[in-house]
Write a protein that holds these residues in place. Structure first.
Motif, PDB file in Angstrom:
ATOM      1  N   SER A  33     115.436 -57.571  42.301  1.00  0.00           N
ATOM      2  CA  SER A  33     116.795 -58.092  42.219  1.00  0.00           C
ATOM      3  C   SER A  33     117.005 -59.794  42.031  1.00  0.00           C
ATOM      4  O   SER A  33     117.830 -60.205  41.315  1.00  0.00           O
ATOM      5  CB  SER A  33     117.033 -58.141  44.025  1.00  0.00           C
ATOM      6  N   TYR A  34     115.828 -60.471  42.430  1.00  0.00           N
ATOM      7  CA  TYR A  34     116.055 -61.978  42.224  1.00  0.00           C
ATOM      8  C   TYR A  34     115.745 -62.174  40.704  1.00  0.00           C
ATOM      9  O   TYR A  34     116.319 -63.063  40.074  1.00  0.00           O
ATOM     10  CB  TYR A  34     114.988 -62.670  43.260  1.00  0.00           C
ATOM     11  N   ASN A  35     114.658 -61.432  39.989  1.00  0.00           N
ATOM     12  CA  ASN A  35     114.264 -61.930  38.775  1.00  0.00           C
ATOM     13  C   ASN A  35     115.146 -61.467  37.797  1.00  0.00           C
ATOM     14  O   ASN A  35     115.197 -61.913  36.650  1.00  0.00           O
ATOM     15  CB  ASN A  35     112.680 -61.321  38.778  1.00  0.00           C
ATOM     16  N   ARG A  36     115.585 -60.215  38.048  1.00  0.00           N
ATOM     17  CA  ARG A  36     116.494 -59.713  36.916  1.00  0.00           C
ATOM     18  C   ARG A  36     117.897 -58.780  37.345  1.00  0.00           C
ATOM     19  O   ARG A  36     118.678 -59.178  36.842  1.00  0.00           O
ATOM     20  CB  ARG A  36     115.617 -58.356  36.136  1.00  0.00           C
ATOM     21  N   GLY A  37     117.777 -58.079  38.493  1.00  0.00           N
ATOM     22  CA  GLY A  37     118.895 -57.632  38.559  1.00  0.00           C
ATOM     23  C   GLY A  37     120.241 -57.976  38.864  1.00  0.00           C
ATOM     24  O   GLY A  37     121.218 -57.897  38.513  1.00  0.00           O
ATOM     25  N   SER A  38     119.943 -59.245  39.843  1.00  0.00           N
ATOM     26  CA  SER A  38     121.151 -60.034  40.217  1.00  0.00           C
ATOM     27  C   SER A  38     121.679 -60.961  39.019  1.00  0.00           C
ATOM     28  O   SER A  38     122.861 -61.483  38.992  1.00  0.00           O
ATOM     29  CB  SER A  38     120.979 -60.657  41.580  1.00  0.00           C
ATOM     30  N   VAL A  39     120.642 -61.135  38.062  1.00  0.00           N
ATOM     31  CA  VAL A  39     121.251 -61.931  36.952  1.00  0.00           C
ATOM     32  C   VAL A  39     122.042 -61.025  35.905  1.00  0.00           C
ATOM     33  O   VAL A  39     122.831 -61.596  35.382  1.00  0.00           O
ATOM     34  CB  VAL A  39     119.813 -62.447  36.115  1.00  0.00           C
ATOM     35  N   ALA A  40     121.554 -59.617  35.588  1.00  0.00           N
ATOM     36  CA  ALA A  40     122.249 -59.009  34.939  1.00  0.00           C
ATOM     37  C   ALA A  40     123.717 -58.571  35.544  1.00  0.00           C
ATOM     38  O   ALA A  40     124.739 -58.552  34.707  1.00  0.00           O
ATOM     39  CB  ALA A  40     121.692 -57.505  34.705  1.00  0.00           C
ATOM     40  N   ALA A  41     123.785 -58.781  36.591  1.00  0.00           N
ATOM     41  CA  ALA A  41     125.113 -58.554  37.251  1.00  0.00           C
ATOM     42  C   ALA A  41     125.908 -59.572  37.653  1.00  0.00           C
ATOM     43  O   ALA A  41     126.801 -59.620  38.023  1.00  0.00           O
ATOM     44  CB  ALA A  41     125.158 -57.757  38.664  1.00  0.00           C
ATOM     45  N   ASN A  42     125.277 -60.878  36.927  1.00  0.00           N
ATOM     46  CA  ASN A  42     125.905 -62.142  37.279  1.00  0.00           C
ATOM     47  C   ASN A  42     126.459 -62.696  38.848  1.00  0.00           C
ATOM     48  O   ASN A  42     127.256 -63.199  39.042  1.00  0.00           O
ATOM     49  CB  ASN A  42     127.405 -62.171  36.118  1.00  0.00           C
ATOM     50  N   MET A  43     125.346 -62.385  39.368  1.00  0.00           N
ATOM     51  CA  MET A  43     125.392 -62.881  40.809  1.00  0.00           C
ATOM     52  C   MET A  43     124.506 -63.996  40.921  1.00  0.00           C
ATOM     53  O   MET A  43     124.607 -64.887  41.788  1.00  0.00           O
ATOM     54  CB  MET A  43     124.845 -61.870  41.878  1.00  0.00           C
ATOM     55  N   LEU A  44     123.403 -63.974  40.349  1.00  0.00           N
ATOM     56  CA  LEU A  44     122.381 -65.343  40.086  1.00  0.00           C
ATOM     57  C   LEU A  44     122.461 -65.544  38.634  1.00  0.00           C
ATOM     58  O   LEU A  44     122.636 -64.844  37.716  1.00  0.00           O
ATOM     59  CB  LEU A  44     120.863 -64.795  40.736  1.00  0.00           C
ATOM     60  N   ALA A  45     121.989 -66.897  38.614  1.00  0.00           N
ATOM     61  CA  ALA A  45     121.947 -67.572  37.156  1.00  0.00           C
ATOM     62  C   ALA A  45     120.629 -67.877  36.950  1.00  0.00           C
ATOM     63  O   ALA A  45     119.858 -68.782  37.917  1.00  0.00           O
ATOM     64  CB  ALA A  45     122.947 -68.615  36.975  1.00  0.00           C
ATOM     65  N   SER A  46     119.967 -67.435  35.924  1.00  0.00           N
ATOM     66  CA  SER A  46     118.553 -67.920  35.568  1.00  0.00           C
ATOM     67  C   SER A  46     118.689 -68.235  34.059  1.00  0.00           C
ATOM     68  O   SER A  46     118.903 -67.644  33.011  1.00  0.00           O
ATOM     69  CB  SER A  46     117.825 -66.892  35.552  1.00  0.00           C
ATOM     70  N   ASP A  47     118.118 -69.358  33.643  1.00  0.00           N
ATOM     71  CA  ASP A  47     118.209 -69.879  32.279  1.00  0.00           C
ATOM     72  C   ASP A  47     117.251 -69.105  31.198  1.00  0.00           C
ATOM     73  O   ASP A  47     117.204 -69.186  30.216  1.00  0.00           O
ATOM     74  CB  ASP A  47     118.040 -71.485  32.129  1.00  0.00           C
ATOM     75  N   TYR A  48     116.267 -68.281  31.933  1.00  0.00           N
ATOM     76  CA  TYR A  48     115.259 -67.404  31.154  1.00  0.00           C
ATOM     77  C   TYR A  48     115.960 -66.131  31.110  1.00  0.00           C
ATOM     78  O   TYR A  48     116.051 -65.554  30.273  1.00  0.00           O
ATOM     79  CB  TYR A  48     114.036 -67.678  31.821  1.00  0.00           C
ATOM     80  N   ALA A  49     115.974 -65.708  32.348  1.00  0.00           N
ATOM     81  CA  ALA A  49     116.455 -64.163  32.367  1.00  0.00           C
ATOM     82  C   ALA A  49     117.803 -63.884  31.944  1.00  0.00           C
ATOM     83  O   ALA A  49     117.865 -62.639  31.475  1.00  0.00           O
ATOM     84  CB  ALA A  49     116.320 -63.501  33.636  1.00  0.00           C
ATOM     85  N   SER A  50     118.642 -64.756  31.817  1.00  0.00           N
ATOM     86  CA  SER A  50     119.915 -64.353  31.297  1.00  0.00           C
ATOM     87  C   SER A  50     119.959 -64.555  29.671  1.00  0.00           C
ATOM     88  O   SER A  50     121.190 -64.211  29.113  1.00  0.00           O
ATOM     89  CB  SER A  50     120.929 -65.483  31.746  1.00  0.00           C
ATOM     90  N   ASN A  51     118.712 -64.894  28.983  1.00  0.00           N
ATOM     91  CA  ASN A  51     118.557 -64.905  27.519  1.00  0.00           C
ATOM     92  C   ASN A  51     118.379 -63.229  27.504  1.00  0.00           C
ATOM     93  O   ASN A  51     116.841 -63.100  27.543  1.00  0.00           O
ATOM     94  CB  ASN A  51     117.751 -65.694  27.202  1.00  0.00           C
ATOM     95  N   PHE A  52     119.013 -62.274  27.260  1.00  0.00           N
ATOM     96  CA  PHE A  52     118.616 -60.845  27.497  1.00  0.00           C
ATOM     97  C   PHE A  52     117.508 -60.475  26.420  1.00  0.00           C
ATOM     98  O   PHE A  52     116.777 -59.497  26.412  1.00  0.00           O
ATOM     99  CB  PHE A  52     119.667 -59.837  27.490  1.00  0.00           C
ATOM    100  N   SER A  53     117.651 -61.289  25.120  1.00  0.00           N
ATOM    101  CA  SER A  53     116.362 -60.880  24.262  1.00  0.00           C
ATOM    102  C   SER A  53     115.054 -61.033  24.872  1.00  0.00           C
ATOM    103  O   SER A  53     113.970 -60.563  24.420  1.00  0.00           O
ATOM    104  CB  SER A  53     116.612 -61.707  22.890  1.00  0.00           C
TER     105      SER A  53
END
Length: 514
Positions: free
Chosen positions: A57-77
């Motif tokens: 949830s923390y590493n990917r799931g909530s980033v994909a749902a735009n609830m958490l922001a991650s400078d790494y995980a939000s670069n979906f490539s």
């Protein structure tokens, strides 16, 4: 070692890890020929699967749902095939293997409760997998030890969903049908009534998610109109959530001793701005104040909590401009490395499916006419879902927070009647406007619940997620299959891809019809 690791496909689908020698692989202590009490298999399956769900949830799931922001995980490539096992639940096949063994032994020993529990847990894990990938190995999966199948066929998502719904119906009929003692149940401590509620609540999630493809009305009505046979959660107190323990380190929250430093992952601007606009006090659970607004001064004093600022950051922009000006995730997910005063081994729970989610499912179902009651019933379900969320997070405020710099108490997270009169919350307007409000409140409620908020965004389109300049220029709609499937299970992989059209992040799974 090379030979052992070369057969990684068998490792992934039979659940046997790459170990120092082949003899260790063949002496699995969880083997059914060594275990007669299937309760011995349950604690590790439950704990490990829920921890993976929670952590992802923390590493990917909530980033994909735009609830958490991650400078790494939000670069979906960066969502490469090599991530599939560790970040995208392919390792659930390890636990499904053990659950297959539980089912096999339980059937031999006529232990209906154990079989029912295993069916519910396995259905949840398969649901997580198919919603990420689409077609997956299903009936033949993780059965190499029991059936000799080591290259399982994939099944289309429509067939997987139908199978899961049938399994959950069977589980509901089995659970509580006998009085056998149940051990190893670290989720519900042998409470079969709660397992039935879990089974039926999960059924509702599946029925609504596939509702653009399969009319759910008859199945939903059967559940809602017969609560004696198909009980559902009644509040946050019986929802499917793993309670972590403080006196047993292996059962602590996975975030308690993690490297989460509150700098690489933030709460998103979209979520923070939305909660602030509504004066929504769940903000104090979801986020911490910005470091700049809550730092001690030269005299060692902190500002009054009333002056704390909360701000989110944007996904897909690369490095965050200033970590001191954006909010880390809230106290339930704090590590002792970041804040010993706020961290708790037990405050956060590993939520699988909540009462609030079920209420929002029922609200949408009533509004769309899948179940009886129309808009009046939908409004009741909608308000129930919101109110229980506040009660839940209020109940998670630990006593140490009142004396911490946050000065938080259970009363800090509460909701008044005026909350529901705000135009953005009031259950009024056209049907599309009402459905959007349900979807947004459901999105808020799914904070840190695996990939569920992302799946709901894919299904409903709400909220509209901004796409940053760094990355492929879109939010993914599915996950790539692991590289080992291409290499070792190629024929079955190729068939699955032919159903999808392409093994691509932009490809939509079967139920993603919008």
């Amino acid at each position: 070692m090379k030979k052992s690791c070369y057969i990684l496909f068998f490792v992934l689908l039979t659940g046997v890890s790459c170990t120092k020698d082949f003899e260790e692989i063949n002496t699995n202590p969880n083997s059914p020929d060594k275990v007669t009490n299937v309760g011995l298999l349950l604690p590790n399956v439950i704990r490990s699967a829920v921890n993976s769900h929670y952590d992802n949830s923390y590493n990917r799931g909530s980033v994909a749902a735009n609830m958490l922001a991650s400078d790494y995980a939000s670069n979906f490539s960066n969502w490469a095939r090599s991530d599939a096992s560790s970040y995208f639940f392919w390792n659930y096949y390890d636990y499904i293997r053990d659950l297959n063994e539980v089912i096999s032994i339980a059937e031999t020993q006529d232990q209906k409760s154990y079989k029912g529990i295993a069916l519910v847990l396995r259905s949840w894990m398969f649901q997580c997998l198919t919603d990420l990938y689409g077609p997956i190995p299903f009936r033949e999966a993780a059965n190499a030890k029991l059936t000799g199948i080591s290259a399982p066929k994939f099944e289309q998502q429509e067939a997987v969903y139908a199978g899961l719904l049938a399994d959950l119906e069977e589980a509901n009929n089995l659970l509580g049908s006998t009085n056998e003692p149940v051990t190893g149940d670290i989720l519900y401590n042998g409470n079969m009534a709660n397992w039935k509620k879990f089974a039926n609540s999960l059924r509702l999630r599946l029925l609504l998610r596939q509702s653009e493809r399969v009319d759910p009305a008859a199945a939903m009505k059967a559940i809602v109109e017969n609560p004696a046979k198909y009980p559902l959660f009644t509040s946050y107190e019986d929802q499917a959530a793993l309670q972590y323990l403080v006196d047993r380190p292996s059962n602590e929250s996975p975030f308690y001793r993690s490297g989460n430093g509150g700098t690489n992952t933030k709460v998103t601007k979209q979520l923070v701005d939305y909660l602030k606009a509504l004066n929504d006090t769940r903000l104090y659970a979801y986020a911490l104040p910005t470091p700049a607004s809550s730092a001690v001064d030269a005299n060692g004093n902190r500002p009054d909590p009333k002056n704390f600022q909360y701000a989110g950051d944007l996904n897909g922009i690369g490095n965050f401009p200033d970590n001191n000006l954006t909010s880390p995730t809230g106290m339930l997910w704090m590590s002792i490395q970041y804040s010993p005063d706020l961290a708790s081994a037990t405050a956060g729970q590993g939520i699988i499916i909540s009462y609030s989610e079920v209420q929002f499912i029922l609200a949408e179902a009533a509004e769309k006419g899948f179940i009886a009651g129309g808009s009046a019933a939908a409004e009741t379900y909608y308000k129930n879902g919101i109110k229980d969320q506040f009660k839940y997070y209020s109940s998670r405020i630990s006593s140490n927070l009142a004396t911490s710099y946050l000065k938080l108490t259970p009363a800090s997270i509460s909701v008044s009647d005026s909350y529901f009169t705000q135009p953005a919350v009031a259950y009024a307007g056209t049907q599309p406007q009402k459905l959007e409000k349900i979807a947004l409140q459901k999105w808020i409620s799914l904070y840190m619940v695996g990939y569920e908020a992302w799946s709901e965004w894919r299904r409903t389109g709400f909220p509209a997620i901004p796409v940053g300049p760094i990355g492929p220029g879109y939010v993914p709609r599915r996950i790539l299959y692991p590289a080992d499937e291409i290499r070792i299970n190629q024929a079955n992989y190729n068939e699955a891809v032919s159903w999808l059209g392409a093994d691509d992040l932009k490809t939509r799974v079967w139920w993603d019809k919008q």
